[in-house]
Motif scaffolding. Sequence first.
Motif, PDB file in Angstrom:
ATOM      1  N   PRO A  24       0.849  -1.193   0.000  1.00  0.00           N
ATOM      2  CA  PRO A  24       0.000   0.000   0.000  1.00  0.00           C
ATOM      3  C   PRO A  24       0.889   1.250   0.000  1.00  0.00           C
ATOM      4  O   PRO A  24       2.035   1.197   0.453  1.00  0.00           O
ATOM      5  N   ALA A  25       0.385   2.374  -0.492  1.00  0.00           N
ATOM      6  CA  ALA A  25       1.138   3.624  -0.473  1.00  0.00           C
ATOM      7  C   ALA A  25       1.559   3.954   0.958  1.00  0.00           C
ATOM      8  O   ALA A  25       0.789   3.738   1.903  1.00  0.00           O
ATOM      9  N   SER A  26       2.781   4.451   1.133  1.00  0.00           N
ATOM     10  CA  SER A  26       3.374   4.852   2.417  1.00  0.00           C
ATOM     11  C   SER A  26       3.779   3.685   3.309  1.00  0.00           C
ATOM     12  O   SER A  26       4.245   3.889   4.417  1.00  0.00           O
ATOM     13  N   TRP A  27       3.594   2.457   2.873  1.00  0.00           N
ATOM     14  CA  TRP A  27       3.966   1.276   3.644  1.00  0.00           C
ATOM     15  C   TRP A  27       5.047   0.494   2.894  1.00  0.00           C
ATOM     16  O   TRP A  27       5.126   0.544   1.672  1.00  0.00           O
ATOM     17  N   LEU A  28       5.837  -0.259   3.633  1.00  0.00           N
ATOM     18  CA  LEU A  28       6.848  -1.143   3.071  1.00  0.00           C
ATOM     19  C   LEU A  28       6.589  -2.549   3.590  1.00  0.00           C
ATOM     20  O   LEU A  28       5.844  -2.737   4.557  1.00  0.00           O
ATOM     21  N   SER A  29       7.225  -3.546   2.970  1.00  0.00           N
ATOM     22  CA  SER A  29       6.970  -4.913   3.418  1.00  0.00           C
ATOM     23  C   SER A  29       8.204  -5.779   3.285  1.00  0.00           C
ATOM     24  O   SER A  29       9.173  -5.412   2.605  1.00  0.00           O
ATOM     25  N   TYR A  30       8.120  -6.926   3.913  1.00  0.00           N
ATOM     26  CA  TYR A  30       9.142  -7.956   3.798  1.00  0.00           C
ATOM     27  C   TYR A  30       8.427  -9.299   3.715  1.00  0.00           C
ATOM     28  O   TYR A  30       7.498  -9.566   4.482  1.00  0.00           O
ATOM     29  N   VAL A  31       8.848 -10.135   2.780  1.00  0.00           N
ATOM     30  CA  VAL A  31       8.344 -11.506   2.658  1.00  0.00           C
ATOM     31  C   VAL A  31       9.565 -12.404   2.665  1.00  0.00           C
ATOM     32  O   VAL A  31      10.506 -12.180   1.892  1.00  0.00           O
ATOM     33  N   PRO A  32       9.630 -13.410   3.551  1.00  0.00           N
ATOM     34  CA  PRO A  32      10.801 -14.294   3.592  1.00  0.00           C
ATOM     35  C   PRO A  32      11.128 -14.861   2.213  1.00  0.00           C
ATOM     36  O   PRO A  32      10.233 -15.240   1.462  1.00  0.00           O
ATOM     37  N   ILE A  64      -1.629  -9.722   4.822  1.00  0.00           N
ATOM     38  CA  ILE A  64      -0.234 -10.137   5.022  1.00  0.00           C
ATOM     39  C   ILE A  64      -0.215 -11.654   4.975  1.00  0.00           C
ATOM     40  O   ILE A  64      -0.705 -12.318   5.882  1.00  0.00           O
ATOM     41  N   ARG A  65       0.337 -12.190   3.900  1.00  0.00           N
ATOM     42  CA  ARG A  65       0.333 -13.637   3.682  1.00  0.00           C
ATOM     43  C   ARG A  65       1.703 -14.204   4.036  1.00  0.00           C
ATOM     44  O   ARG A  65       2.707 -13.562   3.810  1.00  0.00           O
ATOM     45  N   TYR A  66       1.719 -15.389   4.549  1.00  0.00           N
ATOM     46  CA  TYR A  66       2.930 -16.161   4.868  1.00  0.00           C
ATOM     47  C   TYR A  66       3.500 -15.826   6.248  1.00  0.00           C
ATOM     48  O   TYR A  66       3.574 -14.675   6.637  1.00  0.00           O
ATOM     49  N   SER A  67       3.924 -16.855   6.912  1.00  0.00           N
ATOM     50  CA  SER A  67       4.577 -16.741   8.208  1.00  0.00           C
ATOM     51  C   SER A  67       5.867 -15.945   8.074  1.00  0.00           C
ATOM     52  O   SER A  67       6.669 -16.194   7.179  1.00  0.00           O
ATOM     53  N   GLY A  68       6.049 -14.982   8.952  1.00  0.00           N
ATOM     54  CA  GLY A  68       7.262 -14.174   8.931  1.00  0.00           C
ATOM     55  C   GLY A  68       7.186 -12.948   8.044  1.00  0.00           C
ATOM     56  O   GLY A  68       8.077 -12.095   8.087  1.00  0.00           O
ATOM     57  N   SER A  69       6.140 -12.821   7.241  1.00  0.00           N
ATOM     58  CA  SER A  69       5.975 -11.625   6.407  1.00  0.00           C
ATOM     59  C   SER A  69       5.515 -10.473   7.294  1.00  0.00           C
ATOM     60  O   SER A  69       4.822 -10.682   8.288  1.00  0.00           O
ATOM     61  N   TYR A  70       5.895  -9.270   6.902  1.00  0.00           N
ATOM     62  CA  TYR A  70       5.419  -8.132   7.679  1.00  0.00           C
ATOM     63  C   TYR A  70       5.255  -6.886   6.831  1.00  0.00           C
ATOM     64  O   TYR A  70       5.833  -6.753   5.761  1.00  0.00           O
ATOM     65  N   LEU A  71       4.416  -6.000   7.370  1.00  0.00           N
ATOM     66  CA  LEU A  71       4.101  -4.717   6.758  1.00  0.00           C
ATOM     67  C   LEU A  71       4.522  -3.659   7.763  1.00  0.00           C
ATOM     68  O   LEU A  71       4.226  -3.783   8.946  1.00  0.00           O
ATOM     69  N   TYR A  72       5.239  -2.615   7.305  1.00  0.00           N
ATOM     70  CA  TYR A  72       5.699  -1.616   8.253  1.00  0.00           C
ATOM     71  C   TYR A  72       5.702  -0.221   7.643  1.00  0.00           C
ATOM     72  O   TYR A  72       5.635  -0.052   6.426  1.00  0.00           O
ATOM     73  N   GLN A  73       5.773   0.782   8.546  1.00  0.00           N
ATOM     74  CA  GLN A  73       5.831   2.172   8.138  1.00  0.00           C
ATOM     75  C   GLN A  73       6.742   2.917   9.103  1.00  0.00           C
ATOM     76  O   GLN A  73       6.678   2.697  10.315  1.00  0.00           O
ATOM     77  N   TYR A  74       7.603   3.788   8.553  1.00  0.00           N
ATOM     78  CA  TYR A  74       8.423   4.653   9.406  1.00  0.00           C
ATOM     79  C   TYR A  74       7.543   5.769   9.935  1.00  0.00           C
ATOM     80  O   TYR A  74       6.718   6.319   9.211  1.00  0.00           O
ATOM     81  N   VAL A  75       7.706   6.089  11.226  1.00  0.00           N
ATOM     82  CA  VAL A  75       6.908   7.133  11.864  1.00  0.00           C
ATOM     83  C   VAL A  75       7.823   8.072  12.639  1.00  0.00           C
ATOM     84  O   VAL A  75       8.864   7.660  13.146  1.00  0.00           O
ATOM     85  N   THR A  76       7.414   9.324  12.710  1.00  0.00           N
ATOM     86  CA  THR A  76       8.128  10.298  13.519  1.00  0.00           C
ATOM     87  C   THR A  76       7.412  10.410  14.854  1.00  0.00           C
ATOM     88  O   THR A  76       6.234  10.763  14.906  1.00  0.00           O
ATOM     89  N   LEU A  77       8.128  10.077  15.905  1.00  0.00           N
ATOM     90  CA  LEU A  77       7.593  10.144  17.255  1.00  0.00           C
ATOM     91  C   LEU A  77       8.414  11.158  18.044  1.00  0.00           C
ATOM     92  O   LEU A  77       9.453  11.608  17.583  1.00  0.00           O
ATOM     93  N   GLN A  78       7.961  11.482  19.234  1.00  0.00           N
ATOM     94  CA  GLN A  78       8.702  12.382  20.104  1.00  0.00           C
ATOM     95  C   GLN A  78       9.116  11.614  21.346  1.00  0.00           C
ATOM     96  O   GLN A  78       8.269  11.003  22.014  1.00  0.00           O
ATOM     97  N   GLU A  79      10.406  11.606  21.624  1.00  0.00           N
ATOM     98  CA  GLU A  79      10.941  10.872  22.770  1.00  0.00           C
ATOM     99  C   GLU A  79      10.233  11.288  24.060  1.00  0.00           C
ATOM    100  O   GLU A  79      10.016  12.470  24.312  1.00  0.00           O
TER     101      GLU A  79
END
Length: 186
Positions: A24-32, A64-79
């Motif tokens: 999806p737009a603004s998201w990244l993923s990893y599939v084993p 999100i299909r398959y074991s170990g696959s993931y969807l992620y997004q970088y976010v700006t947070l405040q400590e």
Amino acid sequence: LSLDNILNPSFEDPVVEDYYEGDPASWLSYVPPFYDTSIYGGIYIVTTASCGTAPAAGTQLALIRYSGSYLYQYVTLQEGIQYQLSFCAAASSSAIYLGGFSIPLTVKIGGDTVYYGSQSPSTTMTCYTSITYTSKINYSNITFINSYSGTESTPSLLLDRVILTPLTTGSPTASPSNTPTTGTLD
């Protein structure tokens, strides 16, 4: 601080007619790499028509299909600021995505696990609204991981309406404690 730190929280971009294989737009993923994604992709944007589950918001959701696959997004947070995470999830109940069994979901912010639980197959999503996290750094990522470890070949996890909002702002108090109540200005 932004009221919501997540871009494309309900996976409405890009707009799809039935399903779309890819991030999806603004998201990244990893599939084993041991999954043959030339036959079946690891990440999809889907509609109710293709997955059998109604989105919690909008008309589309992420799969999100398959074991170990993931969807992620970088976010700006405040400590030091506390955030509240809300999201909706379900395991696929659709025969198209070989659903019908529970799938564990792990959610991480940075390296910290903030949620772990099993998602049941359903035509409606379960929403989680009170997960809190205090940021340790100013820049991080939020990750949704398909944590299935069984023998089914294509466990499919559905995700929608991801919201991460600050509970505190860290701004100074509106009324200082040493405010004079009487007297004159010189």
